[in-house]
Design a protein around this motif. Structure first.
Motif, PDB file in Angstrom:
ATOM      1  N   ASP A 192       0.828  -1.205   0.000  1.00  0.00           N
ATOM      2  CA  ASP A 192       0.000   0.000   0.000  1.00  0.00           C
ATOM      3  C   ASP A 192       0.865   1.258   0.000  1.00  0.00           C
ATOM      4  OD1 ASP A 192      -2.257  -1.598   0.084  1.00  0.00           O
ATOM      5  OD2 ASP A 192      -2.600  -1.322   2.230  1.00  0.00           O
ATOM      6  N   SER A 193       1.926   1.244   0.788  1.00  0.00           N
ATOM      7  CA  SER A 193       2.824   2.408   0.874  1.00  0.00           C
ATOM      8  C   SER A 193       3.521   2.672  -0.457  1.00  0.00           C
ATOM      9  CB  SER A 193       3.876   2.194   1.957  1.00  0.00           C
ATOM     10  OG  SER A 193       3.276   2.084   3.212  1.00  0.00           O
ATOM     11  N   ILE A 194       4.008   1.610  -1.089  1.00  0.00           N
ATOM     12  CA  ILE A 194       4.688   1.756  -2.384  1.00  0.00           C
ATOM     13  C   ILE A 194       3.704   2.282  -3.418  1.00  0.00           C
ATOM     14  CG2 ILE A 194       5.832   0.500  -4.261  1.00  0.00           C
ATOM     15  CD1 ILE A 194       6.858  -1.455  -1.988  1.00  0.00           C
ATOM     16  N   GLU A 195       2.515   1.695  -3.453  1.00  0.00           N
ATOM     17  CA  GLU A 195       1.484   2.135  -4.399  1.00  0.00           C
ATOM     18  C   GLU A 195       1.142   3.610  -4.171  1.00  0.00           C
ATOM     19  OE1 GLU A 195      -3.128   1.070  -5.654  1.00  0.00           O
ATOM     20  OE2 GLU A 195      -2.348   0.395  -3.716  1.00  0.00           O
ATOM     21  N   SER A 196       0.915   3.975  -2.950  1.00  0.00           N
ATOM     22  CA  SER A 196       0.558   5.351  -2.617  1.00  0.00           C
ATOM     23  C   SER A 196       1.651   6.325  -3.044  1.00  0.00           C
ATOM     24  CB  SER A 196       0.299   5.454  -1.123  1.00  0.00           C
ATOM     25  OG  SER A 196       0.029   6.766  -0.761  1.00  0.00           O
ATOM     26  N   TYR A 197       2.891   5.983  -2.767  1.00  0.00           N
ATOM     27  CA  TYR A 197       4.034   6.814  -3.134  1.00  0.00           C
ATOM     28  C   TYR A 197       4.078   7.051  -4.645  1.00  0.00           C
ATOM     29  CZ  TYR A 197       8.942   8.113  -3.837  1.00  0.00           C
ATOM     30  OH  TYR A 197      10.092   8.748  -4.213  1.00  0.00           O
ATOM     31  N   LEU A 198       3.944   5.970  -5.413  1.00  0.00           N
ATOM     32  CA  LEU A 198       4.012   6.086  -6.866  1.00  0.00           C
ATOM     33  C   LEU A 198       2.822   6.876  -7.423  1.00  0.00           C
ATOM     34  CD1 LEU A 198       5.278   2.495  -7.736  1.00  0.00           C
ATOM     35  CD2 LEU A 198       6.587   4.638  -7.830  1.00  0.00           C
ATOM     36  N   LYS A 199       1.649   6.649  -6.867  1.00  0.00           N
ATOM     37  CA  LYS A 199       0.462   7.357  -7.366  1.00  0.00           C
ATOM     38  C   LYS A 199       0.517   8.847  -7.047  1.00  0.00           C
ATOM     39  CE  LYS A 199      -2.651   3.519  -7.960  1.00  0.00           C
ATOM     40  NZ  LYS A 199      -3.885   2.835  -7.559  1.00  0.00           N
ATOM     41  N   LYS A 200       1.130   9.223  -5.920  1.00  0.00           N
ATOM     42  CA  LYS A 200       1.286  10.645  -5.607  1.00  0.00           C
ATOM     43  C   LYS A 200       2.176  11.320  -6.648  1.00  0.00           C
ATOM     44  CE  LYS A 200       0.383  10.612  -0.705  1.00  0.00           C
ATOM     45  NZ  LYS A 200       0.927  10.567   0.640  1.00  0.00           N
ATOM     46  N   ILE A 201       3.225  10.632  -7.042  1.00  0.00           N
ATOM     47  CA  ILE A 201       4.105  11.185  -8.084  1.00  0.00           C
ATOM     48  C   ILE A 201       3.348  11.291  -9.401  1.00  0.00           C
ATOM     49  CG2 ILE A 201       6.201  10.810  -9.441  1.00  0.00           C
ATOM     50  CD1 ILE A 201       7.371   9.383  -6.965  1.00  0.00           C
ATOM     51  N   LEU A 202       2.540  10.264  -9.699  1.00  0.00           N
ATOM     52  CA  LEU A 202       1.787  10.265 -10.956  1.00  0.00           C
ATOM     53  C   LEU A 202       0.671  11.310 -10.988  1.00  0.00           C
ATOM     54  CD1 LEU A 202       1.775   6.441 -11.598  1.00  0.00           C
ATOM     55  CD2 LEU A 202       2.651   8.169 -13.187  1.00  0.00           C
ATOM     56  N   GLU A 203       0.279  11.822  -9.837  1.00  0.00           N
ATOM     57  CA  GLU A 203      -0.701  12.916  -9.813  1.00  0.00           C
ATOM     58  C   GLU A 203      -0.094  14.191 -10.394  1.00  0.00           C
ATOM     59  OE1 GLU A 203      -2.065  13.431  -5.798  1.00  0.00           O
ATOM     60  OE2 GLU A 203      -3.125  11.508  -5.804  1.00  0.00           O
ATOM     61  N   ARG A 204       1.198  14.367 -10.200  1.00  0.00           N
ATOM     62  CA  ARG A 204       1.892  15.572 -10.691  1.00  0.00           C
ATOM     63  C   ARG A 204       2.439  15.389 -12.104  1.00  0.00           C
ATOM     64  NH1 ARG A 204       4.013  15.070  -5.293  1.00  0.00           N
ATOM     65  NH2 ARG A 204       5.832  14.084  -6.202  1.00  0.00           N
TER      66      ARG A 204
END
Length: 155
Positions: free
Chosen positions: A8-20
């Motif tokens: 979950d942490s890895i997914e969240s981290y990557l998706k936050k970057i992909l938001e930008r």
């Protein structure tokens, strides 16, 4: 930290970057170091949580200068039928199953008659697929086609 929470942490981290950014490139080993986990954990997260049906395309290059590129894609309005087809393709696909799928893609106006003929020639038993594992290769090729039809490329 449990594997579930780690994923979950890895997914969240990557998706936050992909938001930008609509696209990111990562190195598996660097991500593993960042999250203090094994590189296969990174593979697991990318393989299960960054798929075409979820709105992502993943490309990778192996080796010393290798990377994993994750691209946010826009699914087309009528992609639900294609996603259903994707989920129906197993690890092997016979020629007749592939041809039936192509016919459905044509009837549902995802591809035109010329494209049907071209793709049939590629998926035919009498073509390059006369190798021993042709049903597996055919399944892989069909999945690539179906996935590509589900999204629009950003220019």
């Amino acid at each position: 930290m449990s594997n579930r929470n780690m994923s979950d942490s890895i997914e969240s981290y990557l998706k936050k970057i992909l938001e930008r950014n609509h696209e990111i490139e990562i190195r598996r080993s660097e991500m593993a170091d960042l999250f203090d986990c094994v590189p296969s954990q990174i593979n697991y997260v990318i393989k299960t949580r960054f798929t075409v049906p979820q709105g992502y395309k993943v490309e990778s290059k192996r080796g010393g200068g290798g990377y994993i590129r994750i691209v946010k894609i826009n699914l087309m309005e009528n992609s639900s039928y294609l996603l259903h087809l994707i989920n129906s393709v197993e690890s092997e696909l016979t020629e007749s199953e592939a041809f039936s799928m192509l016919e459905q893609l044509y009837l549902n106006e995802f591809i035109d008659l010329r494209e049907v003929k071209l793709i049939r020639s590629l998926l035919s038993n009498k073509n390059i697929l006369s190798i021993s594992d042709n049903n597996r290769l055919r399944a892989h090729m069909m999945l690539e086609l179906l996935e590509r039809l589900t999204y629009e490329e950003k220019e």
